[in-house]
Motif scaffolding. Structure first.
Motif, PDB file in Angstrom:
ATOM      1  N   PHE A  80     -22.535 -27.723  77.508  1.00 33.92           N
ATOM      2  CA  PHE A  80     -21.399 -26.694  76.837  1.00 33.92           C
ATOM      3  C   PHE A  80     -20.339 -27.110  78.006  1.00 33.92           C
ATOM      4  CE2 PHE A  80     -21.910 -23.692  80.401  1.00 33.92           C
ATOM      5  CZ  PHE A  80     -23.166 -23.859  81.007  1.00 33.92           C
ATOM      6  N   GLY A  81     -19.049 -26.623  77.570  1.00 34.55           N
ATOM      7  CA  GLY A  81     -17.955 -26.643  78.678  1.00 34.55           C
ATOM      8  C   GLY A  81     -17.769 -27.877  79.043  1.00 34.55           C
ATOM      9  N   ALA A  83     -26.100 -32.167  74.707  1.00 38.95           N
ATOM     10  CA  ALA A  83     -25.306 -31.965  73.416  1.00 38.95           C
ATOM     11  C   ALA A  83     -23.794 -32.033  73.913  1.00 38.95           C
ATOM     12  CB  ALA A  83     -25.508 -30.363  73.263  1.00 38.95           C
ATOM     13  N   PHE A  84     -23.181 -32.824  72.991  1.00 39.41           N
ATOM     14  CA  PHE A  84     -21.876 -33.113  73.248  1.00 39.41           C
ATOM     15  C   PHE A  84     -20.893 -32.176  72.238  1.00 39.41           C
ATOM     16  CE2 PHE A  84     -23.698 -37.301  74.050  1.00 39.41           C
ATOM     17  CZ  PHE A  84     -23.181 -37.409  75.416  1.00 39.41           C
ATOM     18  N   ASP A  85     -19.737 -31.757  72.631  1.00 36.92           N
ATOM     19  CA  ASP A  85     -19.068 -30.961  71.707  1.00 36.92           C
ATOM     20  C   ASP A  85     -18.490 -31.701  70.579  1.00 36.92           C
ATOM     21  OD1 ASP A  85     -16.862 -32.614  72.680  1.00 36.92           O
ATOM     22  OD2 ASP A  85     -15.843 -30.982  73.487  1.00 36.92           O
ATOM     23  N   PHE A  86     -17.846 -30.938  69.559  1.00 37.51           N
ATOM     24  CA  PHE A  86     -17.601 -31.865  68.307  1.00 37.51           C
ATOM     25  C   PHE A  86     -16.624 -32.952  68.393  1.00 37.51           C
ATOM     26  CE2 PHE A  86     -20.403 -28.745  66.276  1.00 37.51           C
ATOM     27  CZ  PHE A  86     -20.850 -29.771  64.913  1.00 37.51           C
ATOM     28  N   PRO A  87     -15.297 -32.854  69.241  1.00 36.34           N
ATOM     29  CA  PRO A  87     -14.444 -33.708  69.371  1.00 36.34           C
ATOM     30  C   PRO A  87     -15.346 -35.047  69.900  1.00 36.34           C
ATOM     31  CG  PRO A  87     -13.759 -31.827  70.094  1.00 36.34           C
ATOM     32  CD  PRO A  87     -15.062 -31.540  69.898  1.00 36.34           C
ATOM     33  N   THR A  88     -16.119 -35.009  70.724  1.00 36.56           N
ATOM     34  CA  THR A  88     -17.168 -35.928  71.335  1.00 36.56           C
ATOM     35  C   THR A  88     -17.682 -36.766  70.251  1.00 36.56           C
ATOM     36  OG1 THR A  88     -16.903 -35.144  73.410  1.00 36.56           O
ATOM     37  CG2 THR A  88     -18.379 -37.072  73.218  1.00 36.56           C
ATOM     38  N   LEU A  89     -18.241 -35.778  69.572  1.00 41.73           N
ATOM     39  CA  LEU A  89     -19.385 -36.160  68.415  1.00 41.73           C
ATOM     40  C   LEU A  89     -18.640 -37.096  67.463  1.00 41.73           C
ATOM     41  CD1 LEU A  89     -21.535 -33.262  68.055  1.00 41.73           C
ATOM     42  CD2 LEU A  89     -22.285 -35.379  69.088  1.00 41.73           C
ATOM     43  N   MET A  90     -17.539 -36.688  67.024  1.00 40.60           N
ATOM     44  CA  MET A  90     -16.730 -37.330  65.972  1.00 40.60           C
ATOM     45  C   MET A  90     -15.838 -38.313  66.493  1.00 40.60           C
ATOM     46  SD  MET A  90     -17.368 -35.873  63.091  1.00 40.60           S
ATOM     47  CE  MET A  90     -15.741 -36.074  61.960  1.00 40.60           C
ATOM     48  N   GLY A  91     -15.737 -38.643  67.787  1.00 38.74           N
ATOM     49  CA  GLY A  91     -14.823 -39.738  68.407  1.00 38.74           C
ATOM     50  C   GLY A  91     -13.493 -39.477  68.480  1.00 38.74           C
ATOM     51  N   TYR A  92     -13.373 -37.993  68.961  1.00 42.56           N
ATOM     52  CA  TYR A  92     -11.868 -37.637  68.956  1.00 42.56           C
ATOM     53  C   TYR A  92     -11.667 -37.217  70.684  1.00 42.56           C
ATOM     54  CZ  TYR A  92     -11.094 -37.578  64.101  1.00 42.56           C
ATOM     55  OH  TYR A  92     -10.915 -37.929  62.918  1.00 42.56           O
ATOM     56  N   ARG A 106      -8.546 -29.177  68.026  1.00 44.79           N
ATOM     57  CA  ARG A 106      -7.882 -27.789  68.497  1.00 44.79           C
ATOM     58  C   ARG A 106      -8.993 -26.918  68.292  1.00 44.79           C
ATOM     59  NH1 ARG A 106      -2.734 -26.165  68.824  1.00 44.79           N
ATOM     60  NH2 ARG A 106      -3.662 -24.365  69.675  1.00 44.79           N
ATOM     61  N   GLY A 107      -9.507 -26.156  69.304  1.00 46.44           N
ATOM     62  CA  GLY A 107     -10.242 -25.086  69.469  1.00 46.44           C
ATOM     63  C   GLY A 107     -11.993 -25.620  69.561  1.00 46.44           C
ATOM     64  N   GLU A 108     -12.026 -26.817  69.710  1.00 51.22           N
ATOM     65  CA  GLU A 108     -13.481 -27.179  69.583  1.00 51.22           C
ATOM     66  C   GLU A 108     -14.080 -27.371  71.048  1.00 51.22           C
ATOM     67  OE1 GLU A 108     -15.195 -27.278  66.829  1.00 51.22           O
ATOM     68  OE2 GLU A 108     -13.825 -28.144  65.181  1.00 51.22           O
ATOM     69  N   CYS A 109     -12.975 -27.635  71.810  1.00 46.72           N
ATOM     70  CA  CYS A 109     -13.242 -28.207  73.401  1.00 46.72           C
ATOM     71  C   CYS A 109     -14.513 -27.458  73.913  1.00 46.72           C
ATOM     72  CB  CYS A 109     -12.057 -28.310  74.278  1.00 46.72           C
ATOM     73  SG  CYS A 109     -12.785 -28.939  76.100  1.00 46.72           S
ATOM     74  N   GLY A 110     -15.553 -28.030  74.183  1.00 45.57           N
ATOM     75  CA  GLY A 110     -16.673 -27.629  75.075  1.00 45.57           C
ATOM     76  C   GLY A 110     -17.504 -26.334  74.236  1.00 45.57           C
ATOM     77  N   LYS A 111     -17.164 -26.115  73.010  1.00 44.53           N
ATOM     78  CA  LYS A 111     -17.869 -25.156  72.441  1.00 44.53           C
ATOM     79  C   LYS A 111     -19.362 -25.164  71.924  1.00 44.53           C
ATOM     80  CE  LYS A 111     -14.790 -21.638  72.018  1.00 44.53           C
ATOM     81  NZ  LYS A 111     -13.327 -22.111  71.939  1.00 44.53           N
ATOM     82  N   CYS A 112     -19.402 -26.496  71.559  1.00 42.37           N
ATOM     83  CA  CYS A 112     -20.698 -26.679  70.999  1.00 42.37           C
ATOM     84  C   CYS A 112     -21.661 -27.657  71.773  1.00 42.37           C
ATOM     85  CB  CYS A 112     -20.467 -27.345  69.622  1.00 42.37           C
ATOM     86  SG  CYS A 112     -21.824 -26.551  68.413  1.00 42.37           S
ATOM     87  N   GLY A 113     -20.920 -27.993  72.946  1.00 47.56           N
ATOM     88  CA  GLY A 113     -21.709 -28.842  73.745  1.00 47.56           C
ATOM     89  C   GLY A 113     -20.649 -29.553  74.868  1.00 47.56           C
ATOM     90  N   VAL A 114     -20.751 -30.358  75.636  1.00 47.16           N
ATOM     91  CA  VAL A 114     -20.209 -30.940  76.737  1.00 47.16           C
ATOM     92  C   VAL A 114     -18.865 -31.614  76.226  1.00 47.16           C
ATOM     93  CG1 VAL A 114     -21.735 -32.798  77.301  1.00 47.16           C
ATOM     94  CG2 VAL A 114     -19.997 -31.905  78.835  1.00 47.16           C
TER      95      VAL A 114
END
Lengths: 560, 136, 319
Positions: free
Chosen positions: A92-93, A116-125, A133-141
């Motif tokens: 997280f974070g 666990a990675f956050d969604f931008p990382t998971l999606m390759g952004y 926007r709004g997703e950083c660190g929310k669901c993972g690192v």
């Protein structure tokens, strides 16, 4: 099987007598409900006896641990030599936040890491992309570049601890970072161990973390398998996952069938595309299952999975190395079985599911925290979840003996039935031309959509019970402490990313991306180019943008 | 006088792909007799708002499981209002801590649903709270 | 009228509400169409039909992108079936086109059939007028795509594209459904699959059986391969776009555009007359109880339906 005809005749008579008595008893006092089936709506009999497994052949179908068909486990010593790996999924974070959590978990007795990675990382952004926007660190690192990654693994003994990374479309980029980080720390690639999830087929079926179309996605996976086989022998380059298929609403049998058929698709692709022999990479394939709330169905599922895989590897792919026949798998308890209502009940659910996974013979386990329906787990909740595993391992005695449920009329019959139903699905998908073709046709997606809708209707009509949701409901809200992720992290992370972009050698970065692009076009293995690119501080998105450009971008066709 | 048919949109803003709930909801709305537009995953608030306007939607249902609802939900409302969709109601669900509810209501959401709410409950809420607009 | 001006200025909110009013048969909508009608007739209307799973939506999405590259504006109408049991519908074709959501040159609207047969919604005709008046250069209509008798599109489109895929056994299905007769252009989608050659040969054979083609336009067959093979798919998309334009030009050159429009005009007139003349009569007959009385006479065999119809016609037509 071990029953003589005389014995079966006798038991049949005894069974008949019992059945007659049941009829009388039920006439006097009706059953509590009409439908007795698993959470997946698989009907279950009131009783199982020798007749239900009379066709089971001990030698062929059951055997001993470490022997074909590995129904009873791969390890000859069971859990006595080594417990399963206590592997809690965390992240997280920022990289720094997660690194701290990791050290805390290792100190608490965890034996493997799972990212666990956050969604931008998971999606390759990257964090600064408008879509992020709004997703950083929310669901993972949040990881943008190697700089973040080095912070993530700071102080972690990469040659001793294995690390699992839940990452799919950008798996090559993140794995490249792990390899590069090891190199920087002076640890040779032959010494590092871990897993990248890297299973795209289940993304098309279930989780929708999508980037490129199916065919090039599978190609990138085959690249990692080849690279791992040749250079990183202790790494599991794919974790063929049923977890997400189940979370998306499948039945247990569908999870089993689609996951194994996915595995077969990867085997076939590596053989076809890379010309490797099945036994060159077979031993490094690993699996990942869900452990849902229906206790015996889960145990039967995991046992059946080992048997199906052993048969498929030996008979379908002519593997001769028994290490390829072993199905090694990680398990996570079912997030979708948890409830927001009366959240402390989730501890009991998770404990039951974890016990099923252990009795099913898992090699590695993540137990969910009680608050995961609400947000990422708090420290308090993670600790209870980890302790749950430790209680099972150290106190309950279930580790004393191997596969203790073997020979149970019910468990063996259920194992057989689930295997049979799974093969039906597998053959159906074969007839469609394989999993990629079946996905293209929307077959597994629609099966899931139907099952999910049916289950929701069963819950809504109280046909299936969820305590606290449709029975034993209370108005009173239980307050639990929740983890909050600061919205300001995003700006911080974007600043770090900009700083990296400023200070890196722009020319070298650009050149390595160009080289990667050429490699993609020429169908070369991308891994060496990826490692070069991350060392030159190219970001996750810059690498993924190359893939999107060369291979095309895939959007979810959304079946419903 | 002809009766308005309710038009409802199920949308997934943000990057998470956990669309189980969204797809179940889309079917549920169809079975409740609504015309249901599903946008698919990975939509930005801007895209959702533009689609809702083009489709003349009465109510947009947002589903988010990534924790980014604190940005994505209010931003969708804001975009809708900017495009003139003042009468389009927005509701949301997914992995939303109760502590965030007030903040979402303040941002203009008409309803926020917790995990575990039943489909009939949601339909009942829609019947009671969403009235198709016949202003012209 | 203000609303007409707003439509012509391309006001999205107004246009979408107007289409809604047409669908919901709000009385005012008819008046608006009256005002809009003189401003229609400029758009090239393209219909897409074909078997289920043929990839129509994805193909339309790509065509929209291609038309935008050529600086053309596009309106899209997507028809999905209404559930006969619940009256509800999932309108899901839009998913494939969401990448155009923020492009002001593209307007996408989903319509439910609401019980209409023939693969379209009753509102489609007027909705096309609205998008036409809105100034869209192209209006693309996608039919339901159940593989049933979806021939209604011929009454609305200048150019009908029939999309087929190999290996689904649609060849015969399509012939049965009468879809082939309405095609101006065939697309064999996913033509990298097995069976594409066979499908192509069967279509060629069928076309060779026809004696003549109106305007000498023999429907071309375009093969579109895997859309992710960017180069070859791009080429197919160019070919499709050029062929659609060529078909329209041929209608113009051979003075056949009038015929196509005439068909739609007749249909609309027919529908309008129905609404204006027959509907009020039927309503009155029901409300006064005459309908029931006449039915009773039939039951008693006192007369026959034709005599009764003549009597009613005699009475009302004189008025």
């Amino acid at each position: 099987m071990y029953f003589t005809k005389e014995l079966l005749d006798k038991t049949s008579r005894m069974r008949k007598k019992w059945e007659d008595e049941v009829k009388k008893a039920v006439a006097k006092h009706a059953d509590l409900k009409g439908d007795w089936s698993t959470v997946s709506s698989l009907p279950i009999n009131r009783l199982y006896g020798p007749e239900d497994i009379k066709d089971t052949n001990f030698e062929e179908d059951i055997g001993y641990p470490g022997q074909f068909p590995y129904l009873r486990g791969n390890q000859v010593t069971g859990y006595r030599g080594r417990y399963w790996t206590f592997r809690m999924f965390s992240g997280f974070g920022t990289a720094k936040d997660t690194n701290q959590r990791w050290h805390q978990l290792l100190n608490a007795g965890q034996t493997g890491l799972s990212t666990a990675f956050d969604f931008p990382t998971l999606m390759g952004y990257d964090t600064d992309d408008p879509k992020a926007r709004g997703e950083c660190g929310k669901c993972g690192v949040a990881i943008d570049t190697l700089e973040d990654f080095l912070v993530l693994v700071d102080g972690i003994p990469m040659d001793k601890i294995t690390t699992s990374m839940t990452i799919n479309p950008p798996a090559t980029a993140l794995w490249a970072m792990y390899c590069a980080a090891a190199e920087i720390k002076g640890i040779p690639l032959t010494k590092i161990g871990g897993t990248i999830q890297n299973d795209m087929l289940k993304e098309f079926i279930a989780q929708k973390t999508l980037m490129c179309p199916p065919d090039p996605s599978v190609k990138l996976i085959s690249d990692t398998v080849e690279f791992g086989t040749k250079h990183v022998p202790r790494w599991n380059t794919i974790s063929i996952s049923g977890y997400h298929i189940r979370e998306a609403g499948s039945t247990a049998v569908q999870e089993l069938a689609f996951t194994l058929r996915d595995g077969m698709e990867y085997v076939e692709d590596v053989i076809r595309r890379k010309g490797l022999h099945v036994d060159e990479f077979g031993p490094r394939l690993s699996f990942f299952f869900n452990s849902h709330i229906d206790f015996f169905e889960e145990i039967a599922k995991m046992r059946a999975a080992r048997r199906i895989w052993a048969k498929a590897m030996r008979d379908r792919y002519k593997s001769t190395d028994e290490r390829s026949w072993w199905m090694r798998f990680h398990t996570q308890t079912a997030g979708c079985s948890l409830t927001a209502q009366q959240p402390y009940n989730n501890v009991i659910r998770t404990a039951t599911e974890a016990l099923a996974a252990v009795l099913g013979g898992t090699q590695s386990l993540h137990t969910n925290s009680l608050d995961e329906v609400w947000c990422l787990p708090s420290d308090f909740a993670v600790e209870i979840a980890l302790r749950t595993q430790q209680v099972i391992a150290e106190e309950t005695g279930v580790t004393n003996t191997i596969d203790p449920l073997a020979g149970s009329y019910f468990v063996e019959a259920l194992t057989n039935e689930m295997e049979e139903q799974a093969w039906d699905y597998i053959h159906k998908i074969d007839d469609m031309g394989g999993m990629v073709a079946a996905i293209d046709r929307g077959f597994p997606q629609m099966e899931l959509a139907d099952a999910a809708y049916k289950y929701q209707q069963q819950v809504d009509s109280s046909e299936k019970i969820m305590v606290g949701v449709n029975k034993y409901v209370t108005d009173e809200e239980q307050e639990i402490p929740l983890l909050e992720i600061d919205d300001a992290l995003e700006t911080e992370q974007i600043n770090r990313l900009n700083e990296v972009r400023r200070k890196r050698d722009g020319k070298a970065a650009k050149k390595s991306l160009d080289d990667l692009k050429n490699a993609c076009k020429k169908e070369e293995n991308v891994m060496p180019y990826c490692i070069e690119a991350v060392k030159n501080l190219c970001s996750v998105q810059e690498i993924c943008d190359v893939y999107r450009e060369v291979f095309g971008e895939f959007r979810d066709p959304a079946m419903y | 006088m002809a009766k308005r048919k309710l038009r409802i949109m199920v949308a997934k803003p943000g990057l998470d792909g956990h669309d189980r709930g969204a797809r179940v909801l889309a079917r549920c709305f169809r079975d409740a007799g609504y015309e249901t537009i599903y946008t698919g995953c990975h939509q930005t608030p801007e895209e959702i708002a533009a689609a809702a306007i083009q489709e003349d939607i009465d109510c947009v249902g947002l589903s988010c499981h990534s924790g980014a609802h604190r940005y994505l939900f209010p931003q969708t409302v804001k975009q809708l209002r900017e495009l003139g969709g003042d009468d389009i109601q927005v509701i949301g669900g997914g992995v939303i801590p109760t502590a965030d509810f007030q903040m979402l209501y303040d941002a203009g959401l008409k309803g926020v649903f917790t995990p575990g709410v039943t489909l009939p409950d949601i339909v009942k809420w829609i019947e009671e709270n969403i009235v198709p607009n016949i202003r012209d | 009228m203000e609303i007409t001006k707003k439509v012509r200025d391309g006001d999205v909110r107004t246009v979408s509400r107007l289409i809604r009013n047409i669908e919901d048969r709000i009385p005012g909508a008819k008046d608006t169409i009256k005002h809009i009608f003189p401003h229609t007739g400029k758009a090239h209307v393209i219909g897409f039909t074909g078997s289920p799973g043929a990839g129509k939506s994805t193909l339309i999405d790509c065509l929209v992108a291609e038309l935008r590259k050529r600086d053309k504006t596009v309106g899209v109408l997507l028809v999905d079936p209404t559930s006969p049991f619940t009256g509800g519908a999932i309108l899901g074709d839009r998913i494939r086109m969401q990448r155009h959501a923020l492009d002001p040159g593209v307007f996408v609207r989903s319509l439910a059939t609401r019980g209409a047969l023939g693969g379209l919604s009753k509102a489609v005709g007027d909705a096309i007028h609205v998008l036409d008046a809105m100034g869209k250069d192209f209006v693309i209509v996608e039919t339901v795509g159940t593989g049933q008798q979806e021939v209604e599109i011929i009454n609305h489109a200048h150019t009908v594209v029939v999309v087929l895929i190999p290996g689904m056994g649609d060849e015969i299905q399509a012939i049965k459904a009468g879809i082939l007769e309405i095609a101006d252009i065939f697309v064999i989608n996913k033509a990298d699959r097995d069976g594409a050659g066979k499908l192509y040969r069967e279509l060629m054979y069928m076309l060779s059986m026809a004696d003549e083609f109106p305007g000498g336009w023999k429907p071309p067959i375009i093969r579109a391969e895997n859309m992710f093979a960017a180069d070859s798919f791009g080429k197919s998309l160019h070919e499709l776009t050029d062929t659609i334009n060529a078909h329209y030009q041929n209608l113009v050159d051979k003075h056949l555009l009038g015929d196509r429009i005439l068909r739609k005009a007749m249909l609309e007139l027919n529908e309008a007359l129905h609404n204006a003349i027959l509907d009020p009569v039927l309503t009155e007959l029901v409300e006064t109880g005459d309908m029931r009385r006449m039915a009773d006479m039939l039951l008693k065999k006192e007369t026959d339906p034709y005599t009764l119809a003549d009597e009613v016609a005699g009475k009302y037509l004189r008025e």
